[in-house]
Design an enzyme around this catalytic site. Structure first.
Site, PDB file in Angstrom:
ATOM      1  N   HIS A 146      95.978  61.548  62.225  1.00 40.65           N
ATOM      2  CA  HIS A 146      95.661  61.735  60.797  1.00 40.65           C
ATOM      3  C   HIS A 146      96.882  62.245  60.034  1.00 40.65           C
ATOM      4  CE1 HIS A 146      92.500  63.283  57.680  1.00 40.65           C
ATOM      5  NE2 HIS A 146      93.647  62.991  57.096  1.00 40.65           N
ATOM      6  N   HIS A 165      99.503  61.302  56.370  1.00 36.48           N
ATOM      7  CA  HIS A 165      99.686  60.537  55.127  1.00 36.48           C
ATOM      8  C   HIS A 165     101.173  60.240  54.993  1.00 36.48           C
ATOM      9  CE1 HIS A 165      95.559  61.253  53.618  1.00 36.48           C
ATOM     10  NE2 HIS A 165      95.659  62.357  54.327  1.00 36.48           N
ATOM     11  N   LEU A 166     101.523  58.952  55.037  1.00 38.28           N
ATOM     12  CA  LEU A 166     102.944  58.581  54.962  1.00 38.28           C
ATOM     13  C   LEU A 166     103.368  58.143  53.561  1.00 38.28           C
ATOM     14  CD1 LEU A 166     103.582  56.728  58.351  1.00 38.28           C
ATOM     15  CD2 LEU A 166     104.053  59.107  57.741  1.00 38.28           C
ATOM     16  N   ASP A 205      96.790  66.276  59.354  1.00 37.60           N
ATOM     17  CA  ASP A 205      96.491  65.902  57.971  1.00 37.60           C
ATOM     18  C   ASP A 205      97.765  66.090  57.132  1.00 37.60           C
ATOM     19  OD1 ASP A 205      95.210  64.935  55.758  1.00 37.60           O
ATOM     20  OD2 ASP A 205      93.812  66.600  55.542  1.00 37.60           O
TER      21      ASP A 205
HETATM   22  O1  DOR Z   1      94.599  68.107  51.195  1.00 41.36           O
HETATM   23  C1  DOR Z   1      94.452  66.902  51.270  1.00 41.36           C
HETATM   24  N1  DOR Z   1      95.460  66.046  50.977  1.00 41.36           N
HETATM   25  N2  DOR Z   1      93.266  66.428  51.617  1.00 41.36           N
HETATM   26  C2  DOR Z   1      92.975  65.110  51.555  1.00 41.36           C
HETATM   27  O2  DOR Z   1      91.872  64.737  51.877  1.00 41.36           O
HETATM   28  C3  DOR Z   1      93.980  64.164  51.073  1.00 41.36           C
HETATM   29  C4  DOR Z   1      95.337  64.659  51.272  1.00 41.36           C
HETATM   30  C5  DOR Z   1      96.355  63.873  50.490  1.00 41.36           C
HETATM   31  O3  DOR Z   1      96.333  62.631  50.549  1.00 41.36           O
HETATM   32  O4  DOR Z   1      97.205  64.490  49.843  1.00 41.36           O
HETATM   33 ZN    ZN Z   2      90.644  64.059  54.148  1.00 38.18          ZN
HETATM   34 ZN    ZN Z   3      93.938  63.303  55.122  1.00 41.59          ZN
END
Ligand code: DOR
Ligand code: ZN
Ligand code: ZN
Length: 423
Positions: free
Chosen positions: A59, A61-62, A304
């Site tokens: 999990h 985010h790139l 995350d």
């Molecule tokens: O804190 C978060 N950032 N929670 C998410 O669900 C999305 C993520 C993001 O894409 O920045």
């Molecule tokens: Zn999320």
């Molecule tokens: Zn996420």
């Protein structure tokens, strides 16, 4: 392909930690044993260090395509190997959303060009992550997607989520659910409780997460399909999962380092780097998350990793973006708080950070054994250091852990038998 001989390290196997040499050839773990020799092989001295299976983060985010100013596939991959990760799975909340085979293929191709860690794209559940119509899961799977998720947003419509679980399973995919009832969140920015009142910030009730988590359990149970719960943050959520698993529901779940290391006392600093969704909760939640990791209710640890630009964090708390840049701090935080903190041993940590995600998503790797792909990470567990976001490889410097002292320095990351990172 060149051979590698990793000498004298404490090797973390699934069931034991043992001093051994590892010979890597042809991208695979060719031999494990004592006093191995290999003419002409590059030697890596791992004496006093610990050899883990390459970490797997299911999990992250790139941000590419669309938000390359926050992170891109190259910078995110470089940050990943610096954090000890050999495989990462990236969420589809990009621009355009990764909801079709073309974007999945683009990400896979960019990752290959970058040539650092393995990057597995996650396709969206619904077109544009709008929660209305299902994305083309079969085509995304063919293009390389390993799972589907609308992460960043919940799928608010239960009928759509039910359909998604059925379709995903038909294509051999699993839904990863970001559990958040938008109506209950209603613009909240931190955990709802004493500290939100003290700070005058609008709270997010635990129920916003737990109601959706309950829904996913009920859907998975009635359909007899798999579902995976993203970033569990509450005590109630852990209990719901524990009960569901005891009944035999096919549910797996993850949590993140910020949910077992911090309490919402940190928000009274008004530092927007503490703003994350779901929010950092309270001490009893932290204890429940640790207990859930220990007893297997929580299967794995993910980051995350949510890099943002300084301009999106250096603003009033209410206006700041949600998210923590976490891929370079995950291993030392997990090692320091869970292993040094007495919650689990090294084998269990490797299970949570490598074997379990590999199993959940049917990825290669995740364990050290002869014949396995040579995805490895070498760490110095005795090295104490101070987290310094200025030294992050990631473009995202947004961390609430800046200045914290931790143990467990990543020294070397090896992907398919090639050294991709050296400290
Ligand atoms: O804190 C978060 N950032 N929670 C998410 O669900 C999305 C993520 C993001 O894409 O920045
Ligand atoms: Zn999320
Ligand atoms: Zn996420």
């Amino acid at each position: 392909m060149a051979e590698l001989l990793i000498c004298g390290g404490d090797v973390v196997f699934a069931d034991r930690v043992e001093k051994a040499d590892i010979l890597v050839a042809g991208g695979k773990i060719a031999k494990i044993g004592k006093n191995l020799r290999a003419e002409g092989a590059e030697k890596i001295d791992a004496k006093g260090k610990t050899v883990f299976p390459g970490l797997i983060d299911m999990h992250v985010h790139l941000r590419e395509p669309g938000f390359e100013y926050k992170e891109d596939i190259a910078s995110g991959s470089a940050a990943a190997v610096a954090g000890g990760f050999t495989q990462i799975c990236c969420m589809p909340n990009t621009d355009p959303v990764c909801d079709n085979a073309a974007v999945v293929g683009y990400i896979a191709a960019r990752a290959k060009q970058t040539g650092l860690c393995k990057v597995h794209p996650i396709g969206a559940i619904t077109k544009g992550e709008k929660g209305e119509t299902l994305a083309e899961m079969g085509k995304m799977k063919e293009a390389g997607a390993v799972a589907v998720s609308d992460d960043g947003k919940p799928v608010m419509n239960a009928r759509i989520m039910r359909l998604a679980m059925e379709y995903a399973s038909d294509f051999g995919l699993i839904c990863l659910s970001h559990c958040e009832d938008k109506d209950l969140v209603d613009g909240g920015v931190v955990n709802e409780g004493y500290n939100s009142t003290l700070a005058g910030l609008k709270g997010i009730p635990r129920a916003a997460e737990e109601i959706m988590l309950s829904r996913e359990i009920i859907l998975a149970e009635t359909l007899n399909k798999r579902v995976h719960i993203c970033h569990v943050s509450t005590k109630g959520g852990v209990q719901l999962l524990r009960e569901a698993k005891a009944r035999g529901v096919r549910v797996t779940a993850e949590t993140c380092p910020h949910y077992f290391t911090l309490t919402d006392d940190v928000i009274t600093s008004f530092d927007a780097n503490t703003k994350v969704n779901p929010p950092i909760r309270e001490a009893e939640d932290v204890e429940a998350i640790k207990a859930g990791l220990k007893d297997g209710t929580l299967d794995c640890i993910v980051t995350d990793h949510a890099p943002h630009h300084e301009d999106e964090k250096n603003v009033e708390y209410n206006l700041a973006a949600f998210g923590i840049s976490g891929i370079e701090t995950s291993f030392p935080l997990s090692y320091t708080y869970l292993v040094r903190g007495g919650v689990m041993g090294l084998c269990e940590l490797a299970e949570k950070m490598s074997a379990a995600p590999a199993r959940i998503l049917s990825l290669e790797g995740g364990r050290i054994a002869e014949g396995e792909t040579a995805d490895l990470m070498i760490a110095d567990l005795n090295e104490k250091f101070t987290i310094d976001s200025n030294k992050f490889v990631s473009k995202g410097k947004n961390t609430p852990f800046d200045g914290m002292q931790v143990y467990g320095k990543v020294c070397c990351t090896i992907v398919d038998g090639e050294v991709k990172f050296r400290a």
